[in-house]
Design an enzyme around this catalytic site. Structure first.
Site, PDB file in Angstrom:
ATOM      1  N   SER A 140      -1.115 -29.985  38.922  1.00 32.72           N
ATOM      2  CA  SER A 140      -1.863 -29.632  40.128  1.00 32.72           C
ATOM      3  C   SER A 140      -1.197 -30.157  41.387  1.00 32.72           C
ATOM      4  O   SER A 140      -1.696 -29.965  42.484  1.00 32.72           O
ATOM      5  CB  SER A 140      -3.303 -30.148  40.028  1.00 32.72           C
ATOM      6  OG  SER A 140      -3.310 -31.531  39.714  1.00 32.72           O
ATOM      7  N   ASN A 177     -10.602 -39.180  36.494  1.00 30.79           N
ATOM      8  CA  ASN A 177     -11.808 -38.367  36.705  1.00 30.79           C
ATOM      9  C   ASN A 177     -12.637 -38.874  37.885  1.00 30.79           C
ATOM     10  O   ASN A 177     -13.091 -38.090  38.715  1.00 30.79           O
ATOM     11  CB  ASN A 177     -12.673 -38.360  35.437  1.00 30.79           C
ATOM     12  CG  ASN A 177     -11.941 -37.695  34.277  1.00 30.79           C
ATOM     13  OD1 ASN A 177     -10.872 -37.121  34.466  1.00 30.79           O
ATOM     14  ND2 ASN A 177     -12.510 -37.773  33.086  1.00 30.79           N
ATOM     15  N   THR A 193     -30.933  -2.318  68.337  1.00 30.55           N
ATOM     16  CA  THR A 193     -31.416  -2.431  66.956  1.00 30.55           C
ATOM     17  C   THR A 193     -30.937  -1.147  66.285  1.00 30.55           C
ATOM     18  O   THR A 193     -30.861  -0.102  66.954  1.00 30.55           O
ATOM     19  CB  THR A 193     -32.954  -2.523  66.863  1.00 30.55           C
ATOM     20  OG1 THR A 193     -33.514  -1.338  67.416  1.00 30.55           O
ATOM     21  CG2 THR A 193     -33.505  -3.736  67.612  1.00 30.55           C
ATOM     22  N   HIS A 194     -30.588  -1.216  65.037  1.00 27.55           N
ATOM     23  CA  HIS A 194     -30.012  -0.066  64.323  1.00 27.55           C
ATOM     24  C   HIS A 194     -28.772   0.468  65.037  1.00 27.55           C
ATOM     25  O   HIS A 194     -28.448   1.652  64.925  1.00 27.55           O
ATOM     26  CB  HIS A 194     -31.034   1.071  64.171  1.00 27.55           C
ATOM     27  CG  HIS A 194     -32.377   0.615  63.686  1.00 27.55           C
ATOM     28  ND1 HIS A 194     -32.723   0.556  62.352  1.00 27.55           N
ATOM     29  CD2 HIS A 194     -33.456   0.161  64.371  1.00 27.55           C
ATOM     30  CE1 HIS A 194     -33.960   0.094  62.239  1.00 27.55           C
ATOM     31  NE2 HIS A 194     -34.431  -0.147  63.452  1.00 27.55           N
ATOM     32  N   SER A 227       0.677  -1.497  68.770  1.00 32.62           N
ATOM     33  CA  SER A 227       1.000  -0.654  67.629  1.00 32.62           C
ATOM     34  C   SER A 227       2.491  -0.342  67.680  1.00 32.62           C
ATOM     35  O   SER A 227       3.075  -0.241  68.756  1.00 32.62           O
ATOM     36  CB  SER A 227       0.186   0.640  67.708  1.00 32.62           C
ATOM     37  OG  SER A 227       0.859   1.682  67.038  1.00 32.62           O
ATOM     38  N   LYS A 235      -1.654   1.498  72.544  1.00 32.84           N
ATOM     39  CA  LYS A 235      -2.619   0.691  71.789  1.00 32.84           C
ATOM     40  C   LYS A 235      -2.621  -0.792  72.171  1.00 32.84           C
ATOM     41  O   LYS A 235      -1.589  -1.396  72.410  1.00 32.84           O
ATOM     42  CB  LYS A 235      -2.325   0.803  70.277  1.00 32.84           C
ATOM     43  CG  LYS A 235      -2.727   2.110  69.642  1.00 32.84           C
ATOM     44  CD  LYS A 235      -4.217   2.417  69.738  1.00 32.84           C
ATOM     45  CE  LYS A 235      -5.025   1.684  68.709  1.00 32.84           C
ATOM     46  NZ  LYS A 235      -4.867   2.189  67.365  1.00 32.84           N
ATOM     47  N   ASN A 241      -4.781  -3.793  70.331  1.00 34.13           N
ATOM     48  CA  ASN A 241      -5.711  -3.916  69.205  1.00 34.13           C
ATOM     49  C   ASN A 241      -6.323  -5.314  69.091  1.00 34.13           C
ATOM     50  O   ASN A 241      -5.653  -6.305  69.350  1.00 34.13           O
ATOM     51  CB  ASN A 241      -4.991  -3.598  67.896  1.00 34.13           C
ATOM     52  CG  ASN A 241      -4.538  -2.152  67.816  1.00 34.13           C
ATOM     53  OD1 ASN A 241      -5.173  -1.277  68.402  1.00 34.13           O
ATOM     54  ND2 ASN A 241      -3.454  -1.906  67.124  1.00 34.13           N
ATOM     55  N   GLU A 268     -10.516  -8.527  63.789  1.00 30.01           N
ATOM     56  CA  GLU A 268     -10.488  -7.797  62.516  1.00 30.01           C
ATOM     57  C   GLU A 268     -10.133  -8.753  61.384  1.00 30.01           C
ATOM     58  O   GLU A 268     -10.684  -8.682  60.287  1.00 30.01           O
ATOM     59  CB  GLU A 268      -9.461  -6.667  62.574  1.00 30.01           C
ATOM     60  CG  GLU A 268      -9.823  -5.556  63.533  1.00 30.01           C
ATOM     61  CD  GLU A 268      -8.625  -4.650  63.773  1.00 30.01           C
ATOM     62  OE1 GLU A 268      -8.265  -3.890  62.860  1.00 30.01           O
ATOM     63  OE2 GLU A 268      -8.042  -4.705  64.864  1.00 30.01           O
ATOM     64  N   TYR A 328     -16.515 -34.471  32.607  1.00 28.25           N
ATOM     65  CA  TYR A 328     -15.364 -33.812  33.230  1.00 28.25           C
ATOM     66  C   TYR A 328     -14.754 -32.790  32.281  1.00 28.25           C
ATOM     67  O   TYR A 328     -14.623 -33.010  31.079  1.00 28.25           O
ATOM     68  CB  TYR A 328     -14.300 -34.857  33.621  1.00 28.25           C
ATOM     69  CG  TYR A 328     -13.045 -34.225  34.193  1.00 28.25           C
ATOM     70  CD1 TYR A 328     -12.973 -33.898  35.545  1.00 28.25           C
ATOM     71  CD2 TYR A 328     -11.955 -33.916  33.383  1.00 28.25           C
ATOM     72  CE1 TYR A 328     -11.837 -33.284  36.080  1.00 28.25           C
ATOM     73  CE2 TYR A 328     -10.819 -33.307  33.907  1.00 28.25           C
ATOM     74  CZ  TYR A 328     -10.767 -32.992  35.245  1.00 28.25           C
ATOM     75  OH  TYR A 328      -9.650 -32.388  35.763  1.00 28.25           O
ATOM     76  N   GLN A 375     -10.462 -28.744  37.881  1.00 32.10           N
ATOM     77  CA  GLN A 375      -9.261 -28.812  38.717  1.00 32.10           C
ATOM     78  C   GLN A 375      -9.168 -27.568  39.615  1.00 32.10           C
ATOM     79  O   GLN A 375      -8.488 -27.584  40.633  1.00 32.10           O
ATOM     80  CB  GLN A 375      -8.031 -28.928  37.806  1.00 32.10           C
ATOM     81  CG  GLN A 375      -6.716 -28.948  38.536  1.00 32.10           C
ATOM     82  CD  GLN A 375      -5.577 -29.425  37.644  1.00 32.10           C
ATOM     83  OE1 GLN A 375      -5.450 -30.602  37.344  1.00 32.10           O
ATOM     84  NE2 GLN A 375      -4.747 -28.498  37.197  1.00 32.10           N
ATOM     85  N   LYS A 383      -9.982 -27.232  43.803  1.00 28.34           N
ATOM     86  CA  LYS A 383      -9.195 -27.565  45.006  1.00 28.34           C
ATOM     87  C   LYS A 383      -8.651 -26.360  45.747  1.00 28.34           C
ATOM     88  O   LYS A 383      -8.784 -26.270  46.972  1.00 28.34           O
ATOM     89  CB  LYS A 383      -8.075 -28.525  44.632  1.00 28.34           C
ATOM     90  CG  LYS A 383      -8.601 -29.925  44.432  1.00 28.34           C
ATOM     91  CD  LYS A 383      -7.596 -30.788  43.743  1.00 28.34           C
ATOM     92  CE  LYS A 383      -8.251 -31.680  42.716  1.00 28.34           C
ATOM     93  NZ  LYS A 383      -8.992 -30.965  41.651  1.00 28.34           N
TER      94      LYS A 383
HETATM   95  N1  ARG Z   1      -5.713 -33.005  38.432  1.00 26.58           N
HETATM   96  C1  ARG Z   1      -6.982 -33.313  37.897  1.00 26.58           C
HETATM   97  C2  ARG Z   1      -8.097 -32.579  38.678  1.00 26.58           C
HETATM   98  O1  ARG Z   1      -7.793 -32.115  39.727  1.00 26.58           O
HETATM   99  C3  ARG Z   1      -7.220 -34.791  37.965  1.00 26.58           C
HETATM  100  C4  ARG Z   1      -8.146 -35.283  36.941  1.00 26.58           C
HETATM  101  C5  ARG Z   1      -7.450 -35.294  35.642  1.00 26.58           C
HETATM  102  N2  ARG Z   1      -8.309 -35.776  34.608  1.00 26.58           N
HETATM  103  C6  ARG Z   1      -8.059 -35.568  33.336  1.00 26.58           C
HETATM  104  N3  ARG Z   1      -8.941 -36.013  32.500  1.00 26.58           N
HETATM  105  N4  ARG Z   1      -7.021 -34.896  32.933  1.00 26.58           N
HETATM  106  O2  ARG Z   1      -9.203 -32.451  38.248  1.00 26.58           O
END
Ligand code: ARG
Length: 463
Positions: A22, A109, A154-155, A276, A282, A284, A289, A316, A321, A324
């Site tokens: 990760s 964790n 409205t509408h 454009s 144009k 824009n 958008e 966990y 993971q 993120k």
């Molecule tokens: N990269 C992991 C995450 O984002 C970290 C936690 C890892 N824990 C484990 N038991 N492998 O969740």
């Protein structure tokens, strides 16, 4: 070699690494990871799990890593599994044995749960500043247009007269609520998971409250299983950002419409417009958008995490993971959207004459005409019917209520007099609606005052 080369040797197939690593995205939490570790190390020293000297060595080592990362003297090794592994390995490389003690009484964790909470709390502060800035821009532009009459819809049909100032302040109210939601979310984010261990807590006599105090957290989690399994705060932020993007997308849609020749209520400044490649005429509104389009990404990010969390058994699981990338994408998108809309709005030129023209042709003062009759003693339902007939009469003759001669008015009802023209004047219609929250210039001025007051009381600058 892996941090977890315990039971397994830790030598893995590169395809395992491709899905498992990760660091490609969690490296952006390096500051939070190091700051969290510094607090943990200080606490380990304080309660005697490591010696004061070792704690000082660890803290100094971590501070050095942070400084070197910030200055560019140290680069993150992207072959590491994750940011936690990189920091611990670098620390041990630099300070030796003491570095190996940092992870005592901690699991990745609870560590990763802490890092995300810290990262999100910082992001909430940044988002709040940007939302405050946009809301401030709305107040400033609204203040210049307290008497700029435009049709309210409205509408998407012309309905009743309002002012541009009143209209813009509607969006400021949405942002005030968004800011309030972020504040509320931050409260539930600043709960310390450290001390939960992998899931079952730890036998070491940790001082969790001390760590919470060092990191500015408001409390500690009350169940170690929940401590490592909870991502509600992350879902809440994604929900809050989805709602905020929905607001920004509505505003964006209005600007797109208003830029069209059919409306021409506004012209964006050249630095906030695009052209454009084929059509030389144009100009824009790509910005609005894109904000409208990017709203879908943030909704997608919310769905990603909701779905990843659904039916996960405690505690966990590696599925988590996946939180993120969704979070970072939503935060980046919301920050980008907020930061571009504020200067775009401040530099836009509105066209009061076109707004007035649009307001004049839609019979948006028909309700006021009926109210005029009510003031002369006619029951509202009858006044409503007569005004409807008047409107039809005008439409058939391509007239407006303002142009219609009094003799014609009097064919429909004898209560009409010269003063009807005053009563249906658009600015009068607006000015009469002066209850709190109404479009009358004095009411909008008060709304702007109250909004600014709430904005300056909203964190993080005022904390
Ligand atoms: N990269 C992991 C995450 O984002 C970290 C936690 C890892 N824990 C484990 N038991 N492998 O969740």
């Amino acid at each position: 070699m892996k941090l977890w080369a315990g039971r397994t040797g830790g030598d893995v197939d590169e395809r395992l690494s491709a899905i498992n690593n990760s660091i490609g995205f969690d490296s952006r939490m390096y500051r939070q990871d190091i700051t969290g570790s510094i607090a943990h190390a200080k606490m380990l020293g304080r309660v005697g799990i490591v010696t004061p000297e070792e704690a000082a060595q660890i803290v100094e080592g971590l501070e050095g890593i942070l400084a070197d990362l910030e200055s560019g003297a140290l680069e993150i090794d992207m072959t590491c599994e994750d940011i936690h592994t990189f920091v611990e390995a670098t620390l041990t490389e630099r300070i030796g044995t003491a570095g190996k003690k940092l992870h005592t009484a901690r699991s990745r964790n609870d560590q990763v749960a802490l890092d995300i909470r810290m990262y999100l709390a910082d992001a909430i502060d940044h988002l709040t500043r940007l939302a405050k800035d946009l809301a401030g821009a709305l107040c400033d532009v609204a203040e210049q247009h307290l008497e700029t009459v435009m049709p309210g819809y409205t509408h998407l049909q012309r309905a009743q007269p309002v002012t541009l100032g009143h209209y813009l302040m509607a969006y400021a109210q949405m942002l005030l609520r968004d800011i309030d939601r972020l504040k509320d979310c931050k409260r539930r984010t600043l709960v310390l998971p450290l001390g939960s261990g992998a899931l079952a807590g730890t036998t070491y006599p940790l001082d969790r409250a001390y760590v919470a105090g060092l990191l500015g957290f408001e409390g500690v989690s009350l169940n170690s299983i929940d401590g490592v399994s909870d991502r509600d705060f992350a879902l809440e932020l994604l929900g809050d950002l989805s709602i905020m993007m929905m607001h920004l997308s509505r505003f964006s849609e209005e600007i797109c419409l208003w830029c069209s020749w059919e409306f021409k209520f506004v012209t964006l400044s050249d630095d906030f417009s695009t052209g454009s490649s084929i059509m030389p005429q144009k100009k824009n509104p790509d910005i609005t958008e894109l904000v409208r389009g990017k709203t879908g990404r943030v909704y997608g990010d919310l769905m990603t995490l909701l779905t990843a969390m659904k039916a996960l058994p405690l505690a966990y699981n590696k599925d988590m993971q996946e939180d993120k990338e969704a979070l970072f994408d939503a935060i980046d998108t919301a920050q980008l959207s907020l930061s571009v809309l504020a200067p775009m709005l401040r530099s836009a030129v509105f066209h009061p004459a076109n707004m007035k023209k649009a307001a004049a042709r839609g019979f948006i003062n028909a309700t006021d005409c009926a109210d005029y009759m009510v003031r002369k003693g006619v029951p509202f339902r009858d006044a409503y019917r007569v005004t409807g007939q008047l409107v039809k009469y005008c439409v058939d003759r391509d007239l407006t209520l303002e142009d219609l001669p009094l003799t014609d008015y009097r064919q429909f009802s004898l209560v009409f007099d010269e003063d009807v023209y005053d009563a249906i004047d658009l600015l009068t219609c607006v000015s009469q609606r002066k209850l709190p929250g109404g479009p009358a210039p004095e009411a909008v001025r008060e709304t702007i005052r109250l909004t600014r007051q709430k904005l300056s009381a909203a964190g993080p600058d005022s904390d």
